[in-house]
Design an enzyme around this catalytic site. Sequence first.
Site, PDB file in Angstrom:
ATOM      1  N   HIS A   4      18.706   2.130  -7.734  1.00 36.27           N
ATOM      2  CA  HIS A   4      17.622   2.993  -8.225  1.00 36.27           C
ATOM      3  C   HIS A   4      17.325   4.035  -7.157  1.00 36.27           C
ATOM      4  O   HIS A   4      17.209   3.712  -5.971  1.00 36.27           O
ATOM      5  CB  HIS A   4      16.367   2.156  -8.502  1.00 36.27           C
ATOM      6  CG  HIS A   4      15.170   2.948  -8.898  1.00 36.27           C
ATOM      7  ND1 HIS A   4      14.072   3.098  -8.081  1.00 36.27           N
ATOM      8  CD2 HIS A   4      14.898   3.665 -10.025  1.00 36.27           C
ATOM      9  CE1 HIS A   4      13.166   3.844  -8.690  1.00 36.27           C
ATOM     10  NE2 HIS A   4      13.643   4.204  -9.870  1.00 36.27           N
ATOM     11  N   HIS A  18      13.519  13.063  -5.240  1.00 35.58           N
ATOM     12  CA  HIS A  18      12.570  12.352  -6.083  1.00 35.58           C
ATOM     13  C   HIS A  18      11.481  13.352  -6.457  1.00 35.58           C
ATOM     14  O   HIS A  18      10.657  13.727  -5.622  1.00 35.58           O
ATOM     15  CB  HIS A  18      11.990  11.152  -5.328  1.00 35.58           C
ATOM     16  CG  HIS A  18      11.328  10.150  -6.209  1.00 35.58           C
ATOM     17  ND1 HIS A  18      10.411   9.243  -5.762  1.00 35.58           N
ATOM     18  CD2 HIS A  18      11.459   9.914  -7.532  1.00 35.58           C
ATOM     19  CE1 HIS A  18      10.001   8.492  -6.763  1.00 35.58           C
ATOM     20  NE2 HIS A  18      10.632   8.880  -7.840  1.00 35.58           N
TER      21      HIS A  18
END
Length: 569
Positions: free
Chosen positions: A132, A178
Site C-alpha cells: 500500500h 500521497h
Amino acid sequence: MTTYRVCCFLRRFRAASNEPSEELGDVFQAYADGGGGVMGEEALRRFLREVQGEAAGGGDDELEATAREVMAFAAEQRLLRKGGAAAAGGGLTVEGFHRWLCSDANAALDPQKRVYQDMGLPLSHYFIYTGHNSYLTGNQLSSGCSEVPIVKALHDGVRVIELDLWPNAAKDAVEVLHGRTLTSPVGLMKCLEAIREHAFVASPYPVILTLEDHLTPDLQSKVAKMIKETFGDMLYVSENENMAEFPSPDELKGKIIVSTKPPKEYLQTKNDADADEAGVWGEEITDDKVAATAMTTEEKCAAAEEAVAAAAVDEEMQEAETDKKTQHGVDNEYRRLIAIPLTRRKHGMDQDLKVDPDMVTRLSLGEKAYEKAIVTHGAHIIRFTQRNLLRIFPRSTRITSSNYNPLMGWRYGVQMVAANMQGHGRKLWLTQGMFRANGGCGYVKKPDILMNNDPDKLFDPTSKLPVKTRLKVGIAGVEADTRMEQTKVKMDTWIPAWDHEFEFPLSVPELALLRVEVHESDNHQKDDFGGQTCLPVWELRRGIRSVRLCDHRGEPLRSVKLLMRFDFT
C-alpha cells in the site's frame, strides 16, 4: 561466568557456549552407537525417520539424501569422528549433531524455498503479497516519496505495487505522491524503471501495478506511452476488455499487469481522491468501535446497510455535480493498458458482490468499510472472491503507516490485503509470515475450504469448527485458532534452554500462522525486544528445527536462532 557493571550494580551472565543443552545431549545419546559418543549413518537415518519425519513425505530416497547431506556438512565442519562403533565412514559427534540442527539446512521451513503449489489456476485462487502506497519512505503525512521502498518491496517478494499519480504544479508532467499531504513527490519514470529492473529478482510470477489515477486525458496519454516504452514485452495486455476468467500465475510469469479504474472524463473535484478506491464503501462510512461493540448483530447489519445506502446517495450526488465540470477526450491507449479493471459500483451490497459468470473484475475497499461488510455480507465476500479480486487497504487515519490484522481479510478469501511495508509491528509480521509460504514467490494458494461454492458447505470463519490437528509447540489464524502462550523466564544466560512444550488445537491449519517473539525480561523496565519470526503452520517440518529470528522490521538477524521441536497429532 561473565560479569557486567551496569550503573550501580553488577549482573552476572553465564558465558556463551557452543555446547548443546542437556536435553539435546539426551536425544543424541538415545541414537548414538553403543555408547561410543558418535552417531553412525544407520543411527542418523533412524533419527531422521523417527524424530524429523523425513521419510513421511518424500520416501526413503529423500531420507538417504538428507543423511548424506548431514554427513557431508559434518565432514566439512570437521565434526566427524573415525572409529568407535560408527561405520568405516565415521560417525557424527554430539557437537556436529548440534551444529547441524542449528544450521539453515535444518530450518523449520524448506530451505530450498521451492514453489510446490499448483500455479496454473486463475489469479483469484491465490493470496497475493500486496503493498500500500509502495513509494512512501515513512509516515503517510510528511515522509518522502522514492523508488527505493519499491525496490525493497520487490526484493522481499511483494507482487502488488501501488502508485498514486498526480499532475505536477504546472500540470504538464506526472508525479507520484500521497495526494493532499506534505509528502514530497518522486518522478513516475523513476518508479517505472525501478519496477522494470527489480520486478522479478525475488519471484518470476506477475507483478500487478495498481494505479490511483488523478490525471487529465493528456497526462493519461503520457503515462500510457511511458508504461509501454518502459516495460515493452513485459507488459501484459489483455486481448479482451472483459475477461471471463483471470489468467494463472504460470501464464503470467515475467509479466507486469496494470490495474486501475477505466478512464472517464477527468473530474476536477476536491473529493476525487477519496472516491477513487473507496467508492461507495470507503472512508465516508464511520466505524464507531464502542458503539459497534454494544450493538447486536441485527443492529450492526441495519446500521451498516443504512450507512452504505447513504454513502451511495452522496456519491451519486457528487458525480451528478461533477459531470458538469468534465473535460472530454478519454485516452483509448491508456484504456487498453488496463488488464484488470477496478470496478466502481453504486448499488447495494447484494448487487455489488454479485458474481457475474461472464466477467471478472476487482473491487477495492477501505479497512473500515470492509469491517462493516463482513458483518452483513461475509458469505457474499467469500463467493465473490472465488472468481473476482478484492483489495482492502489501511484506513487513512493510520498516519504512522501502521497496519491492520491481515487475517481479517484472508479468512474471507480476500486476495489483496494491502500492507504498509514501510511500517513495522506484529500485524506486518503476520503478512511476512504468510508469504514465506510456497517458496516466498508472493502467491499462496487459498485453502480449498475457501473455494468450495456449494451453498451447504460454504466456509464460515465465525462458526465453531472441529479440530483437525494439534501442533505441539502464539498461533494466529481463524478466530478459533488464535492463542498466545509464554515460556518461563530463564535468568542470566546468553543461550537459554526453556524445555517447555505448548499444544495448540487447530481447526483450519491451512490458515494458521505461528508467531514467535523473544524478549529479555527486565523486572524494573519494559522487556527488551530480542527478535521475532512468523511461520506458516502448514509448511512447518516435523522434528527439532532451526528457527532464524528477525528484527522488528522483518530483516533476518545474523546468527540469532531458536531450536524448536514441532509435532502434529
